[in-house]
Scaffold this motif. Structure first.
Motif, PDB file in Angstrom:
ATOM      1  N   SER A  72      38.790  34.561  32.277  1.00  0.00           N
ATOM      2  CA  SER A  72      39.581  34.678  31.950  1.00  0.00           C
ATOM      3  C   SER A  72      39.060  36.177  31.739  1.00  0.00           C
ATOM      4  O   SER A  72      39.745  37.326  31.453  1.00  0.00           O
ATOM      5  N   HIS A  73      37.932  36.302  30.758  1.00  0.00           N
ATOM      6  CA  HIS A  73      37.824  37.388  30.000  1.00  0.00           C
ATOM      7  C   HIS A  73      37.302  37.789  31.174  1.00  0.00           C
ATOM      8  O   HIS A  73      37.536  39.606  31.050  1.00  0.00           O
ATOM      9  N   ASP A  75      38.200  38.128  34.357  1.00  0.00           N
ATOM     10  CA  ASP A  75      40.137  39.108  35.070  1.00  0.00           C
ATOM     11  C   ASP A  75      40.242  40.022  34.278  1.00  0.00           C
ATOM     12  O   ASP A  75      41.286  41.056  34.495  1.00  0.00           O
ATOM     13  N   SER A  76      40.817  39.938  32.713  1.00  0.00           N
ATOM     14  CA  SER A  76      40.895  41.518  32.052  1.00  0.00           C
ATOM     15  C   SER A  76      40.305  42.251  31.351  1.00  0.00           C
ATOM     16  O   SER A  76      40.778  43.269  30.758  1.00  0.00           O
ATOM     17  N   GLY A 293      38.493  29.015  31.995  1.00  0.00           N
ATOM     18  CA  GLY A 293      38.929  30.292  31.924  1.00  0.00           C
ATOM     19  C   GLY A 293      38.342  31.172  30.683  1.00  0.00           C
ATOM     20  O   GLY A 293      37.730  31.852  30.719  1.00  0.00           O
TER      21      GLY A 293
END
Length: 351
Positions: A72-73, A75-76, A293
């Protein structure tokens, strides 16, 4: 880590998937230790490592560690909010480990808090190793160490006009000596040690009304109400500290969060055989489908028998200084001092 408040954690429950397969197709084959084997495979990866140098001893600590950002890190476009640091005593008979998890809701600045907290712990390594030899001294000194770590986080926040909650972080610490051991934490870290030949989760988080909440070191009541300490009047020969990004892979949550033995057997075997370098561990963690994530951190170590061997693995290691977000007015943290330069534990008793 997904945070909803500066002192509490909340995340949506993640369904468990079959353990043993990651998002990149790496299949992990967990086996019981085969101590006669000279090489070890963990899934499709084969690793190289070396022993922590401890001349003149027959039993030396071998430790490896790594932190990687969660999916998640990545991807962002965010970095890793986890941090770790460890130091093996110059005589090789003790080790101090710290692992911290910065609040995901404060991503970009909480990484500074987790790094500062871990660095503050290893700066106290000498006193911690001496104090761990006695139950009477272990808890007071460890509590002082956690207070020092929190003060370091608060000081850095104040110097740069940040709120302390911007650097919110958990903290887990283990201090292991030949005679006894002490572990402690604030937050939801994972501390697993082999106690009486059985992997045991020590100082697990006490869940409150909401199962997915946690408390940070920077909370006003963290040290008074939420610091959990356990003293063991026995030596520990194998350990692993992790942030909660690995919880679905290394704990049997359906059984109350007890350790998943095949994972730890495989990791400890790989470390003992010298086949798991920090770089290889980073690669493996990055490929592992953690199901959350979240960032992933693992510090694992084991005592090994045998004569001293040359090593490329330092007796101390820390995660790198986190970058400061371009939009922030925060000055970068100064470079960390070489951990191997820390003094040996004093011979006298700790205060």
């Amino acid at each position: 880590m997904m945070r909803t408040s500066p002192t509490r954690l909340s995340r949506s429950p993640c369904p468990r998937r079959r353990a043993g397969r990651c998002s990149r197709g790496v299949r992990m084959r967990f086996r019981r230790p085969q101590w006669a084997s000279r090489r070890q495979r963990l899934g499709s990866l084969e690793f190289e490592s070396a022993r922590v140098p401890t001349p003149g001893t027959d039993r030396t600590w071998r430790v490896t560690a790594a932190s990687v950002p969660g999916t998640s890190h990545v991807d962002s476009g965010r970095g890793c909010d986890d941090a770790f640091a460890y130091m093996v005593a110059p005589d090789g008979h003790g080790v101090v480990i710290a692992v911290a998890d910065g609040a995901g809701s404060r991503s970009g600045t909480s990484a500074l808090g987790s790094f500062a907290a871990c660095r503050a712990v290893v700066a106290e390594a000498s006193a911690l190793l001496v104090a761990a030899g006695s139950e009477a001294s272990a808890e007071p000194v460890l509590r002082r160490c956690f207070a020092t770590a929190r003060a370091a986080v608060e000081s850095y926040a104040g110097q740069h006009g940040l709120q302390v909650r911007d650097l919110a972080t958990t903290l887990a610490v283990a201090v292991l000596t030949p005679e006894s051991s002490v572990v402690a934490q604030v937050g939801d870290g994972i501390v697993v040690c082999e106690v009486d030949a059985q992997a045991e989760s020590l100082v697990p988080e006490e869940k409150g009304e909401y199962a997915n909440e946690t408390v940070f070191l920077t909370a006003s009541d963290a040290l008074e109400e939420h610091l959990r300490v356990r003293f063991l009047e026995k030596p520990i020969a194998r350990f692993a500290l992790s942030t909660d990004g690995l919880r679905y892979k290394i704990l049997r949550l359906q059984d109350g969060g007890v350790p998943f033995d095949p994972f730890f057997d495989a990791i400890w075997q790989a470390v003992a055989e010298g086949s798991l370098s920090p770089a290889a561990l980073s690669e493996w963690l990055a490929a592992l489908d953690d199901q959350t994530g979240d960032d992933k951190t693992l510090v694992a170590g084991t005592l090994v028998d045998g004569p001293f061997a040359d090593s490329t693995l330092p007796a101390a290691l820390a995660s790198p200084v986190p970058p400061v977000p371009p939009s922030s007015s925060v000055a970068p943290l100064p470079p960390a001092p070489p951990l191997h330069a820390m003094p040996a534990p004093a011979s006298e008793s700790a205060p």
